[in-house]
Scaffold this active site. Structure first.
Site, mmCIF file in Angstrom:
data_model
loop_
_atom_site.group_PDB
_atom_site.id
_atom_site.type_symbol
_atom_site.label_atom_id
_atom_site.label_comp_id
_atom_site.label_asym_id
_atom_site.label_seq_id
_atom_site.Cartn_x
_atom_site.Cartn_y
_atom_site.Cartn_z
ATOM 1 N N GLY A 19 2.736 -5.631 -7.592
ATOM 2 C CA GLY A 19 3.611 -4.468 -7.573
ATOM 3 C C GLY A 19 4.764 -4.614 -6.601
ATOM 4 O O GLY A 19 5.891 -4.214 -6.880
ATOM 5 N N ARG A 23 5.649 -9.078 -1.951
ATOM 6 C CA ARG A 23 4.446 -9.855 -2.258
ATOM 7 C C ARG A 23 4.776 -10.958 -3.254
ATOM 8 O O ARG A 23 4.230 -12.059 -3.178
ATOM 9 C CB ARG A 23 3.342 -8.946 -2.787
ATOM 10 C CG ARG A 23 1.977 -9.613 -2.856
ATOM 11 C CD ARG A 23 0.881 -8.585 -3.068
ATOM 12 N NE ARG A 23 0.667 -7.804 -1.860
ATOM 13 C CZ ARG A 23 0.004 -6.650 -1.822
ATOM 14 N NH1 ARG A 23 -0.483 -6.133 -2.933
ATOM 15 N NH2 ARG A 23 -0.161 -6.002 -0.693
ATOM 16 N N ARG A 42 18.036 -4.787 -8.536
ATOM 17 C CA ARG A 42 17.363 -3.624 -7.951
ATOM 18 C C ARG A 42 16.297 -4.023 -6.932
ATOM 19 O O ARG A 42 15.331 -3.284 -6.690
ATOM 20 C CB ARG A 42 16.731 -2.746 -9.039
ATOM 21 C CG ARG A 42 17.732 -2.269 -10.082
ATOM 22 C CD ARG A 42 17.122 -1.260 -11.024
ATOM 23 N NE ARG A 42 18.067 -0.901 -12.087
ATOM 24 C CZ ARG A 42 17.986 0.207 -12.802
ATOM 25 N NH1 ARG A 42 17.020 1.073 -12.573
ATOM 26 N NH2 ARG A 42 18.860 0.462 -13.751
ATOM 27 N N ARG A 87 -1.369 -9.041 -14.121
ATOM 28 C CA ARG A 87 -1.138 -8.139 -12.993
ATOM 29 C C ARG A 87 -2.110 -8.489 -11.881
ATOM 30 O O ARG A 87 -3.306 -8.671 -12.101
ATOM 31 C CB ARG A 87 -1.332 -6.683 -13.417
ATOM 32 C CG ARG A 87 -1.562 -5.774 -12.216
ATOM 33 C CD ARG A 87 -1.407 -4.319 -12.451
ATOM 34 N NE ARG A 87 -2.137 -3.537 -11.464
ATOM 35 C CZ ARG A 87 -1.873 -3.487 -10.165
ATOM 36 N NH1 ARG A 87 -0.895 -4.204 -9.656
ATOM 37 N NH2 ARG A 87 -2.599 -2.747 -9.351
ATOM 38 N N GLU A 180 -6.409 1.808 -10.276
ATOM 39 C CA GLU A 180 -5.113 1.263 -9.882
ATOM 40 C C GLU A 180 -4.060 2.024 -10.673
ATOM 41 O O GLU A 180 -4.332 3.129 -11.121
ATOM 42 C CB GLU A 180 -5.067 -0.255 -10.071
ATOM 43 C CG GLU A 180 -5.517 -0.768 -11.433
ATOM 44 C CD GLU A 180 -4.444 -0.647 -12.490
ATOM 45 O OE1 GLU A 180 -3.449 -1.366 -12.407
ATOM 46 O OE2 GLU A 180 -4.604 0.166 -13.430
ATOM 47 N N GLU A 182 -1.286 0.448 -12.941
ATOM 48 C CA GLU A 182 -0.377 -0.253 -13.849
ATOM 49 C C GLU A 182 -0.997 -0.866 -15.103
ATOM 50 O O GLU A 182 -0.301 -1.093 -16.096
ATOM 51 C CB GLU A 182 0.348 -1.376 -13.084
ATOM 52 C CG GLU A 182 1.395 -0.916 -12.101
ATOM 53 C CD GLU A 182 0.826 -0.523 -10.750
ATOM 54 O OE1 GLU A 182 1.428 0.321 -10.071
ATOM 55 O OE2 GLU A 182 -0.241 -1.052 -10.371
ATOM 56 N N SER A 204 -9.429 -2.763 -2.106
ATOM 57 C CA SER A 204 -8.906 -2.561 -0.755
ATOM 58 C C SER A 204 -9.556 -1.382 -0.043
ATOM 59 O O SER A 204 -9.522 -1.301 1.190
ATOM 60 C CB SER A 204 -7.389 -2.349 -0.797
ATOM 61 O OG SER A 204 -7.071 -1.220 -1.601
ATOM 62 N N ASP A 205 -10.146 -0.456 -0.815
ATOM 63 C CA ASP A 205 -10.795 0.698 -0.215
ATOM 64 C C ASP A 205 -11.815 1.262 -1.197
ATOM 65 O O ASP A 205 -11.786 0.956 -2.390
ATOM 66 C CB ASP A 205 -9.785 1.783 0.172
ATOM 67 C CG ASP A 205 -8.984 2.279 -1.020
ATOM 68 O OD1 ASP A 205 -8.208 1.492 -1.590
ATOM 69 O OD2 ASP A 205 -9.153 3.450 -1.400
#
Length: 236
Positions: A19, A23, A42, A87, A180, A182, A204-205
């Site tokens: 995303g 990264r 952009r 992804r 998530e 996406e 991550s959590d």
């Protein structure tokens, strides 16, 4: 062509999509050989290079949410000869056995997004899923890398800050692995355009009610690096 991606950009058949634009740059700088920036419209960085094994691969940011990855994945599939989009990102776990730092491979993606309404067929609810060959290869490679991996359904939410947190318990009860933002739109586009897609996330959590602590910055970097290496192993 595209107003969101440089028209002369060259992409490999396989594109990794985190995303975060930074990264994408981190992956290009640290994991690709001879990487060249091919687009930066952009502030959405895109790079093409090679894996350490010499296979051509690209990495480009998707931005956040279904509308953003919906635009970029559609254009990559339609205008740049891309065949596979993977992804890579982070997710929150719904299940106690899906622990912080584990890897989740999303077989299917449910969502509260309206993105899939473009494919509406009377009396049919669409259930977009990944490409099986990509999922199988990712699972086998993850096991060979000794990664703790889970395979199953995930949820793509349009709401990062959801005022109704009862949805976490509902998702846990029906067996949804993680949330998530996406995968749903990516899988819809792959269906629509007859391409291949996969979502691989690092937890991550935890939203399971456990007392697990979120990944620290150092742990997040290490665990995400493992996921990056797994995704890179899927290059044709």
């Amino acid at each position: 062509m595209s107003v969101h991606i440089a028209n002369d950009a060259h992409f490999a058949k396989t594109v990794l999509m985190p995303g975060d634009p930074l990264r994408a740059k981190f992956i290009a700088d640290n994991f690709l050989v001879d990487a060249k920036e091919v687009t930066n419209i952009r502030g959405i960085h895109g790079y093409t290079g090679k894996t350490k094994e010499g296979k051509e691969i690209s990495v480009m940011a998707s931005g956040m949410g279904c509308p953003s990855i919906g635009i970029y994945s559609y254009e990559l599939f339609s205008f740049y000869g891309v065949e596979n989009i993977i992804r890579i990102g982070t997710a929150g776990s719904f299940q106690k056995n899906v622990r912080v730092g584990d890897v989740v491979i999303g077989l299917s993606a449910s969502s509260n997004s309206g993105y899939g309404e473009q494919l509406m067929v009377k009396d049919v609810k669409m259930s977009p899923c990944c490409d099986f060959s990509l999922a199988l290869k990712a699972y086998e490679n993850a096991k060979n890398m000794n990664l703790k991996v889970h395979v199953g359904p995930i949820y793509s939410s349009d709401c990062f800050y959801n005022v109704d947190d009862s949805i976490n318990e509902k998702m846990r009860n029906i067996g949804m692995l993680a949330v998530e933002m996406e995968a749903y739109a990516l899988y819809i586009n792959a269906w629509l355009l007859h391409k291949k897609a996969l979502c691989i996330c690092t937890i991550s959590d935890s939203l399971s009610g456990s007392n697990e602590v979120e990944l620290t910055s150092e742990e997040r970097q290490t665990k995400l690096n493992d996921m990056f290496k797994l995704a890179l192993s899927l290059a044709d």
